[in-house]
Design a protein around this motif. Structure first.
Motif, PDB file in Angstrom:
ATOM      1  N   ALA A  25       0.828  -1.207   0.000  1.00 47.54           N
ATOM      2  CA  ALA A  25       0.000   0.000   0.000  1.00 47.54           C
ATOM      3  C   ALA A  25       0.864   1.260   0.000  1.00 47.54           C
ATOM      4  CB  ALA A  25      -0.926   0.007   1.211  1.00 47.54           C
ATOM      5  N   MET A  26       1.981   1.234   0.703  1.00 46.10           N
ATOM      6  CA  MET A  26       2.876   2.393   0.733  1.00 46.10           C
ATOM      7  C   MET A  26       3.527   2.621  -0.623  1.00 46.10           C
ATOM      8  SD  MET A  26       4.685   1.706   4.335  1.00 46.10           S
ATOM      9  CE  MET A  26       4.843   3.138   5.330  1.00 46.10           C
ATOM     10  N   TRP A  27       3.933   1.540  -1.283  1.00 46.86           N
ATOM     11  CA  TRP A  27       4.534   1.666  -2.608  1.00 46.86           C
ATOM     12  C   TRP A  27       3.506   2.184  -3.619  1.00 46.86           C
ATOM     13  CZ3 TRP A  27       9.431   2.058  -3.405  1.00 46.86           C
ATOM     14  CH2 TRP A  27      10.333   1.417  -2.560  1.00 46.86           C
ATOM     15  N   VAL A  28       2.289   1.680  -3.533  1.00 48.59           N
ATOM     16  CA  VAL A  28       1.222   2.138  -4.432  1.00 48.59           C
ATOM     17  C   VAL A  28       0.940   3.619  -4.188  1.00 48.59           C
ATOM     18  CG1 VAL A  28      -1.252   1.910  -4.927  1.00 48.59           C
ATOM     19  CG2 VAL A  28       0.184  -0.127  -4.734  1.00 48.59           C
ATOM     20  N   LEU A  29       0.853   4.023  -2.927  1.00 46.03           N
ATOM     21  CA  LEU A  29       0.608   5.419  -2.597  1.00 46.03           C
ATOM     22  C   LEU A  29       1.739   6.309  -3.102  1.00 46.03           C
ATOM     23  CD1 LEU A  29      -1.276   7.392  -1.116  1.00 46.03           C
ATOM     24  CD2 LEU A  29       0.128   7.029   0.909  1.00 46.03           C
ATOM     25  N   LEU A  30       2.969   5.883  -2.946  1.00 51.66           N
ATOM     26  CA  LEU A  30       4.108   6.658  -3.430  1.00 51.66           C
ATOM     27  C   LEU A  30       4.080   6.807  -4.947  1.00 51.66           C
ATOM     28  CD1 LEU A  30       6.713   8.139  -2.727  1.00 51.66           C
ATOM     29  CD2 LEU A  30       7.901   5.948  -2.921  1.00 51.66           C
ATOM     30  N   LEU A  31       3.770   5.739  -5.647  1.00 50.31           N
ATOM     31  CA  LEU A  31       3.690   5.793  -7.106  1.00 50.31           C
ATOM     32  C   LEU A  31       2.555   6.714  -7.559  1.00 50.31           C
ATOM     33  CD1 LEU A  31       4.762   4.696  -9.796  1.00 50.31           C
ATOM     34  CD2 LEU A  31       3.090   2.868  -9.578  1.00 50.31           C
ATOM     35  N   ILE A  32       1.408   6.617  -6.922  1.00 50.00           N
ATOM     36  CA  ILE A  32       0.280   7.489  -7.266  1.00 50.00           C
ATOM     37  C   ILE A  32       0.618   8.945  -6.957  1.00 50.00           C
ATOM     38  CG2 ILE A  32      -2.098   8.072  -6.639  1.00 50.00           C
ATOM     39  CD1 ILE A  32      -2.593   5.061  -6.359  1.00 50.00           C
ATOM     40  N   ALA A  33       1.314   9.189  -5.853  1.00 49.87           N
ATOM     41  CA  ALA A  33       1.703  10.553  -5.507  1.00 49.87           C
ATOM     42  C   ALA A  33       2.658  11.138  -6.540  1.00 49.87           C
ATOM     43  CB  ALA A  33       2.342  10.584  -4.123  1.00 49.87           C
ATOM     44  N   ILE A  34       3.600  10.350  -7.017  1.00 51.73           N
ATOM     45  CA  ILE A  34       4.534  10.831  -8.039  1.00 51.73           C
ATOM     46  C   ILE A  34       3.799  11.163  -9.328  1.00 51.73           C
ATOM     47  CG2 ILE A  34       6.459  10.131  -9.524  1.00 51.73           C
ATOM     48  CD1 ILE A  34       7.541   8.574  -7.088  1.00 51.73           C
ATOM     49  N   VAL A  35       2.897  10.297  -9.734  1.00 52.05           N
ATOM     50  CA  VAL A  35       2.137  10.531 -10.966  1.00 52.05           C
ATOM     51  C   VAL A  35       1.228  11.755 -10.815  1.00 52.05           C
ATOM     52  CG1 VAL A  35       0.334   9.575 -12.444  1.00 52.05           C
ATOM     53  CG2 VAL A  35       2.247   8.149 -11.746  1.00 52.05           C
ATOM     54  N   CYS A  36       0.519  11.855  -9.707  1.00 49.48           N
ATOM     55  CA  CYS A  36      -0.399  12.985  -9.503  1.00 49.48           C
ATOM     56  C   CYS A  36       0.340  14.312  -9.348  1.00 49.48           C
ATOM     57  CB  CYS A  36      -1.266  12.745  -8.273  1.00 49.48           C
ATOM     58  SG  CYS A  36      -2.560  11.541  -8.536  1.00 49.48           S
ATOM     59  N   ALA A  37       1.527  14.300  -8.768  1.00 51.41           N
ATOM     60  CA  ALA A  37       2.279  15.537  -8.589  1.00 51.41           C
ATOM     61  C   ALA A  37       2.851  16.042  -9.905  1.00 51.41           C
ATOM     62  CB  ALA A  37       3.396  15.325  -7.579  1.00 51.41           C
ATOM     63  N   ASN A  38       3.217  15.139 -10.803  1.00 51.26           N
ATOM     64  CA  ASN A  38       3.864  15.533 -12.052  1.00 51.26           C
ATOM     65  C   ASN A  38       2.905  15.717 -13.214  1.00 51.26           C
ATOM     66  OD1 ASN A  38       6.792  15.671 -11.562  1.00 51.26           O
ATOM     67  ND2 ASN A  38       6.446  13.604 -10.819  1.00 51.26           N
ATOM     68  N   SER A  39       1.790  15.031 -13.215  1.00 49.81           N
ATOM     69  CA  SER A  39       0.904  15.049 -14.381  1.00 49.81           C
ATOM     70  C   SER A  39       0.357  16.423 -14.762  1.00 49.81           C
ATOM     71  CB  SER A  39      -0.236  14.045 -14.202  1.00 49.81           C
ATOM     72  OG  SER A  39      -1.048  14.401 -13.127  1.00 49.81           O
ATOM     73  N   PRO A  40       0.073  17.343 -13.838  1.00 45.89           N
ATOM     74  CA  PRO A  40      -0.432  18.650 -14.287  1.00 45.89           C
ATOM     75  C   PRO A  40       0.553  19.401 -15.178  1.00 45.89           C
ATOM     76  CG  PRO A  40      -0.821  18.397 -11.950  1.00 45.89           C
ATOM     77  CD  PRO A  40       0.029  17.245 -12.382  1.00 45.89           C
ATOM     78  N   PHE A  41       1.836  19.179 -14.985  1.00 47.78           N
ATOM     79  CA  PHE A  41       2.853  19.915 -15.730  1.00 47.78           C
ATOM     80  C   PHE A  41       3.261  19.213 -17.019  1.00 47.78           C
ATOM     81  CE2 PHE A  41       3.397  20.801 -11.190  1.00 47.78           C
ATOM     82  CZ  PHE A  41       3.117  22.148 -11.200  1.00 47.78           C
ATOM     83  N   LEU A  42       2.845  17.980 -17.206  1.00 51.88           N
ATOM     84  CA  LEU A  42       3.281  17.216 -18.370  1.00 51.88           C
ATOM     85  C   LEU A  42       2.272  17.198 -19.508  1.00 51.88           C
ATOM     86  CD1 LEU A  42       4.914  14.151 -16.595  1.00 51.88           C
ATOM     87  CD2 LEU A  42       6.036  16.168 -17.551  1.00 51.88           C
ATOM     88  N   THR A  43       1.073  17.630 -19.265  1.00 49.25           N
ATOM     89  CA  THR A  43       0.042  17.587 -20.293  1.00 49.25           C
ATOM     90  C   THR A  43      -0.582  18.970 -20.486  1.00 49.25           C
ATOM     91  OG1 THR A  43      -2.023  16.548 -20.977  1.00 49.25           O
ATOM     92  CG2 THR A  43      -1.721  16.868 -18.634  1.00 49.25           C
ATOM     93  N   THR A  44      -1.077  19.213 -21.678  1.00 50.61           N
ATOM     94  CA  THR A  44      -1.749  20.477 -21.952  1.00 50.61           C
ATOM     95  C   THR A  44      -3.263  20.359 -21.783  1.00 50.61           C
ATOM     96  OG1 THR A  44      -1.868  19.944 -24.290  1.00 50.61           O
ATOM     97  CG2 THR A  44       0.019  21.246 -23.556  1.00 50.61           C
ATOM     98  N   LYS A  45      -3.715  19.206 -21.366  1.00 48.19           N
ATOM     99  CA  LYS A  45      -5.154  18.997 -21.170  1.00 48.19           C
ATOM    100  C   LYS A  45      -5.532  19.295 -19.725  1.00 48.19           C
ATOM    101  CE  LYS A  45      -5.788  15.684 -24.803  1.00 48.19           C
ATOM    102  NZ  LYS A  45      -6.511  14.514 -25.221  1.00 48.19           N
ATOM    103  N   TRP A  46      -6.742  19.834 -19.558  1.00 46.52           N
ATOM    104  CA  TRP A  46      -7.280  20.151 -18.243  1.00 46.52           C
ATOM    105  C   TRP A  46      -7.652  18.857 -17.540  1.00 46.52           C
ATOM    106  CZ3 TRP A  46      -7.215  23.794 -14.854  1.00 46.52           C
ATOM    107  CH2 TRP A  46      -8.238  23.959 -13.945  1.00 46.52           C
TER     108      TRP A  46
END
Length: 99
Positions: A4-25
């Motif tokens: 669960a900790m590894w899954v949470l860490l992976l989701i946190a990395i994806v959620c923290a970076n995704s707003p800056f990597l895509t031009t879609k809302w």
């Protein structure tokens, strides 16, 4: 660390970076020009989702511990550190904006 900790860490990395990597809302709707306010709003939404998921994971393992303001300041700061690579790529390394 548990799964669960590894899954949470992976989701946190994806959620923290995704707003800056895509031009879609929120990764769904294309906008004409995605400005910094859009990125911050998406980033904060991701922070709330990750915090809610962390709360759910902690509640599954036992009683949820009460936290003071210091915990939340550190959690937000660590989430910002996770977003730093995509933020730097978007605003400092990316010479031509993908917008």
């Amino acid at each position: 660390m548990t799964v669960a900790m590894w899954v949470l860490l992976l989701i946190a990395i994806v959620c923290a970076n995704s707003p800056f990597l895509t031009t879609k809302w929120f990764g769904i709707k294309t906008v004409a020009r995605k400005h910094f306010g859009h990125h911050v709003l998406e980033w904060m939404t991701g922070l709330v989702l990750v915090a809610a998921l962390a709360y759910v994971f902690e509640a599954q393992t036992g009683p949820v511990h009460q936290q003071g303001w210091e915990f939340f300041v550190i959690a937000i700061t660590l989430y910002a550190v996770l977003a730093f690579p995509a933020l730097v790529w978007r605003y400092f390394w990316n010479v031509k904006s993908p917008d």
